[in-house]
Design a protein around this motif. Sequence first.
Motif, PDB file in Angstrom:
ATOM      1  N   LYS A 184       0.844  -1.185   0.000  1.00  0.00           N
ATOM      2  CA  LYS A 184       0.000   0.000   0.000  1.00  0.00           C
ATOM      3  C   LYS A 184       0.883   1.240   0.000  1.00  0.00           C
ATOM      4  O   LYS A 184       1.790   1.368   0.819  1.00  0.00           O
ATOM      5  CB  LYS A 184      -0.908  -0.002   1.238  1.00  0.00           C
ATOM      6  N   LEU A 185       0.633   2.157  -0.919  1.00  0.00           N
ATOM      7  CA  LEU A 185       1.392   3.398  -1.011  1.00  0.00           C
ATOM      8  C   LEU A 185       0.733   4.454  -0.118  1.00  0.00           C
ATOM      9  O   LEU A 185      -0.457   4.741  -0.263  1.00  0.00           O
ATOM     10  CB  LEU A 185       1.449   3.886  -2.462  1.00  0.00           C
ATOM     11  N   LEU A 186       1.508   5.007   0.789  1.00  0.00           N
ATOM     12  CA  LEU A 186       0.996   6.005   1.725  1.00  0.00           C
ATOM     13  C   LEU A 186       1.333   7.416   1.254  1.00  0.00           C
ATOM     14  O   LEU A 186       2.381   7.653   0.651  1.00  0.00           O
ATOM     15  CB  LEU A 186       1.595   5.788   3.114  1.00  0.00           C
ATOM     16  N   GLY A 187       0.443   8.345   1.551  1.00  0.00           N
ATOM     17  CA  GLY A 187       0.686   9.759   1.277  1.00  0.00           C
ATOM     18  C   GLY A 187       0.651  10.558   2.562  1.00  0.00           C
ATOM     19  O   GLY A 187       0.513  10.015   3.661  1.00  0.00           O
ATOM     20  N   GLN A 188       0.739  11.869   2.441  1.00  0.00           N
ATOM     21  CA  GLN A 188       0.733  12.738   3.613  1.00  0.00           C
ATOM     22  C   GLN A 188      -0.556  12.605   4.420  1.00  0.00           C
ATOM     23  O   GLN A 188      -0.537  12.650   5.655  1.00  0.00           O
ATOM     24  CB  GLN A 188       0.920  14.197   3.176  1.00  0.00           C
ATOM     25  N   THR A 189      -1.674  12.413   3.734  1.00  0.00           N
ATOM     26  CA  THR A 189      -2.948  12.251   4.431  1.00  0.00           C
ATOM     27  C   THR A 189      -2.939  11.005   5.300  1.00  0.00           C
ATOM     28  O   THR A 189      -3.426  11.012   6.445  1.00  0.00           O
ATOM     29  CB  THR A 189      -4.105  12.167   3.419  1.00  0.00           C
ATOM     30  N   ASP A 190      -2.352   9.925   4.768  1.00  0.00           N
ATOM     31  CA  ASP A 190      -2.270   8.677   5.537  1.00  0.00           C
ATOM     32  C   ASP A 190      -1.394   8.857   6.777  1.00  0.00           C
ATOM     33  O   ASP A 190      -1.723   8.358   7.860  1.00  0.00           O
ATOM     34  CB  ASP A 190      -1.704   7.550   4.660  1.00  0.00           C
ATOM     35  N   LEU A 191      -0.277   9.571   6.617  1.00  0.00           N
ATOM     36  CA  LEU A 191       0.608   9.805   7.766  1.00  0.00           C
ATOM     37  C   LEU A 191      -0.089  10.633   8.835  1.00  0.00           C
ATOM     38  O   LEU A 191       0.111  10.409  10.031  1.00  0.00           O
ATOM     39  CB  LEU A 191       1.889  10.508   7.310  1.00  0.00           C
ATOM     40  N   GLN A 192      -0.910  11.581   8.406  1.00  0.00           N
ATOM     41  CA  GLN A 192      -1.640  12.397   9.375  1.00  0.00           C
ATOM     42  C   GLN A 192      -2.653  11.549  10.142  1.00  0.00           C
ATOM     43  O   GLN A 192      -2.825  11.700  11.358  1.00  0.00           O
ATOM     44  CB  GLN A 192      -2.353  13.555   8.665  1.00  0.00           C
ATOM     45  N   LYS A 193      -3.304  10.619   9.452  1.00  0.00           N
ATOM     46  CA  LYS A 193      -4.258   9.715  10.113  1.00  0.00           C
ATOM     47  C   LYS A 193      -3.540   8.826  11.133  1.00  0.00           C
ATOM     48  O   LYS A 193      -4.051   8.575  12.220  1.00  0.00           O
ATOM     49  CB  LYS A 193      -4.965   8.852   9.072  1.00  0.00           C
ATOM     50  N   LYS A 215      -0.763   9.563  12.682  1.00  0.00           N
ATOM     51  CA  LYS A 215      -0.383  10.452  13.789  1.00  0.00           C
ATOM     52  C   LYS A 215      -1.560  10.682  14.728  1.00  0.00           C
ATOM     53  O   LYS A 215      -1.433  10.592  15.953  1.00  0.00           O
ATOM     54  CB  LYS A 215       0.123  11.776  13.218  1.00  0.00           C
ATOM     55  N   ASP A 216      -2.737  10.937  14.157  1.00  0.00           N
ATOM     56  CA  ASP A 216      -3.923  11.211  14.965  1.00  0.00           C
ATOM     57  C   ASP A 216      -4.384   9.979  15.731  1.00  0.00           C
ATOM     58  O   ASP A 216      -4.946  10.095  16.832  1.00  0.00           O
ATOM     59  CB  ASP A 216      -5.062  11.709  14.077  1.00  0.00           C
ATOM     60  N   ALA A 217      -4.155   8.787  15.164  1.00  0.00           N
ATOM     61  CA  ALA A 217      -4.647   7.549  15.780  1.00  0.00           C
ATOM     62  C   ALA A 217      -3.717   6.993  16.848  1.00  0.00           C
ATOM     63  O   ALA A 217      -4.110   6.113  17.614  1.00  0.00           O
ATOM     64  CB  ALA A 217      -4.867   6.488  14.699  1.00  0.00           C
ATOM     65  N   THR A 218      -2.483   7.505  16.922  1.00  0.00           N
ATOM     66  CA  THR A 218      -1.509   6.962  17.874  1.00  0.00           C
ATOM     67  C   THR A 218      -1.765   7.495  19.274  1.00  0.00           C
ATOM     68  O   THR A 218      -1.742   8.708  19.492  1.00  0.00           O
ATOM     69  CB  THR A 218      -0.076   7.325  17.441  1.00  0.00           C
ATOM     70  N   PRO A 219      -1.993   6.611  20.248  1.00  0.00           N
ATOM     71  CA  PRO A 219      -2.248   7.081  21.614  1.00  0.00           C
ATOM     72  C   PRO A 219      -0.958   7.515  22.299  1.00  0.00           C
ATOM     73  O   PRO A 219       0.133   7.076  21.926  1.00  0.00           O
ATOM     74  CB  PRO A 219      -2.832   5.836  22.294  1.00  0.00           C
ATOM     75  N   PRO A 220      -1.042   8.345  23.323  1.00  0.00           N
ATOM     76  CA  PRO A 220       0.159   8.734  24.080  1.00  0.00           C
ATOM     77  C   PRO A 220       0.651   7.573  24.930  1.00  0.00           C
ATOM     78  O   PRO A 220      -0.069   6.598  25.171  1.00  0.00           O
ATOM     79  CB  PRO A 220      -0.334   9.892  24.943  1.00  0.00           C
ATOM     80  N   ILE A 221       1.874   7.673  25.420  1.00  0.00           N
ATOM     81  CA  ILE A 221       2.488   6.613  26.219  1.00  0.00           C
ATOM     82  C   ILE A 221       1.684   6.340  27.489  1.00  0.00           C
ATOM     83  O   ILE A 221       1.690   5.219  28.008  1.00  0.00           O
ATOM     84  CB  ILE A 221       3.953   6.981  26.559  1.00  0.00           C
ATOM     85  N   SER A 222       0.953   7.339  27.988  1.00  0.00           N
ATOM     86  CA  SER A 222       0.143   7.153  29.199  1.00  0.00           C
ATOM     87  C   SER A 222      -0.995   6.167  28.975  1.00  0.00           C
ATOM     88  O   SER A 222      -1.549   5.622  29.939  1.00  0.00           O
ATOM     89  CB  SER A 222      -0.423   8.502  29.665  1.00  0.00           C
ATOM     90  N   ASP A 276       8.760  10.713  11.084  1.00  0.00           N
ATOM     91  CA  ASP A 276       8.325  10.327  12.427  1.00  0.00           C
ATOM     92  C   ASP A 276       7.353   9.166  12.319  1.00  0.00           C
ATOM     93  O   ASP A 276       6.422   9.184  11.508  1.00  0.00           O
ATOM     94  CB  ASP A 276       7.668  11.519  13.134  1.00  0.00           C
ATOM     95  N   THR A 277       7.563   8.151  13.139  1.00  0.00           N
ATOM     96  CA  THR A 277       6.800   6.913  13.064  1.00  0.00           C
ATOM     97  C   THR A 277       5.836   6.794  14.240  1.00  0.00           C
ATOM     98  O   THR A 277       5.786   7.652  15.118  1.00  0.00           O
ATOM     99  CB  THR A 277       7.752   5.711  13.079  1.00  0.00           C
ATOM    100  N   THR A 278       5.111   5.679  14.242  1.00  0.00           N
ATOM    101  CA  THR A 278       4.156   5.422  15.322  1.00  0.00           C
ATOM    102  C   THR A 278       4.835   5.415  16.684  1.00  0.00           C
ATOM    103  O   THR A 278       4.310   5.979  17.655  1.00  0.00           O
ATOM    104  CB  THR A 278       3.445   4.082  15.074  1.00  0.00           C
ATOM    105  N   LEU A 279       6.003   4.779  16.791  1.00  0.00           N
ATOM    106  CA  LEU A 279       6.705   4.729  18.065  1.00  0.00           C
ATOM    107  C   LEU A 279       7.118   6.128  18.532  1.00  0.00           C
ATOM    108  O   LEU A 279       7.046   6.438  19.724  1.00  0.00           O
ATOM    109  CB  LEU A 279       7.941   3.841  17.969  1.00  0.00           C
TER     110      LEU A 279
END
Length: 415
Positions: free
Chosen positions: A107-116, A118-125, A221-224
């Motif tokens: 699957k080819l990702l674009g900037q919109t996918d990266l933003q999604k 980023k928004d879906a990643t929960p904080p470490i807490s 910047d990645t999910t981690l």
Amino acid sequence: MFRNYVNKVNRILKQFRINGNRNIISILCAIGGTATLLITVYKMDFFSNVNAMQLKNKSPKIVVLTAREKRFIRFASVDYDGQVYMTPNDFLKSVLEADPTPRMYRKLLGQTDLQKIKDATPPISQNSTRLFRSLGENGIISYTEYLFLLSILMKPQSGFTIAFNMYDTDHNGKIDKNEFLIVEKIFSNVWNRKRGVIRELTDQEQYVDDEQGLQKKHFVDTTLVFHFFGKESNTDLNIDDFKAFMKHLQREVLELEFNEFSRGLMTISEVDFAKILLRYTYLGTAEYDKYINRLMENLKDTKGITFEDFEAFFQFLKNLEDFTLAIRMYILADHPISEEGFQKAVHMCTGRNLSEHLVHTMFVIFDENGDGLLSYREFIAIMKDRLHRGFKSFVNKKGYKAFKSCVRHEMETLA
């Protein structure tokens, strides 16, 4: 006709400028300017000449993929700007399954996918034992992070704590993003070995692009990173939060593996436990069956293995090197390795005790002579294979290649 060649050259030059190949243009112009270039295009295949010039001025990169690089490429299902990444789901499959889910393409990702993402990643807490399962396909993991996560699954927590504290320069129990990337690289480099110069890259191996293996020259910047350092990557990572992350990741993988065999029950059978121990090994079919049959014939008390016992055993495996040293001390002292001695060695290395039933089950599996004592050489060798899940199991066990692999393995062990 001449105008057609002029137009063709202009199109080629424009394409090279787009691709950033200015060095090739400079070489052609230095030879004799545009006129020479026109003649070259007229007389022979332009692209063949360009390839020849590239080979003359810069030899092609020749590398050999490591087992980990090959496995990462096989399981990585997404691509962003020419760089391949795993999803959290890809990572879980890579440590639990022999082969990836069949797919036609990445699957080819674009900037919109990266933003999604980023928004879906929960904080470490909000970290939990279901983080990777809950993220599923909605995340990206780089090759360096893949190696780092493997280290978390296979190494004792003490090593990470030491590295973390080394880069905690103000001793406040926190590190920033840049300091963490250094720690991550330290543990990733443990997996990297020097490649032999054997052959050119194929199209399927084009991701090995530079001295960093599968890493391209650009960084994303990645999910981690979002999980550890926030959506803007500007918060610090607490050592206690990082320890919790490691513990949760280890438990998540073990839960998946246990549930595969438990089928919703609270325990797995002793035979299933043996199958899990032996699933990532060099054993041939006859040898594998020997261990399973030995257990089925000689284990009298079958009450199952709980998840707590299962988890405690694999926590012990992360300290296998210390355990091996302790066992050697027993041998030098001329003490046979009984179940009681085994328990003492485990407690010395981990500070924890394994259940009597689990230890007895293991002794039955690895009691080659039927004398109630552990065949420790077999046990250590097989447990080392099991610990390095995913890299020693899916190999060719027949023919000359298998022989060479075996010799190499023994030489590395002696070194």
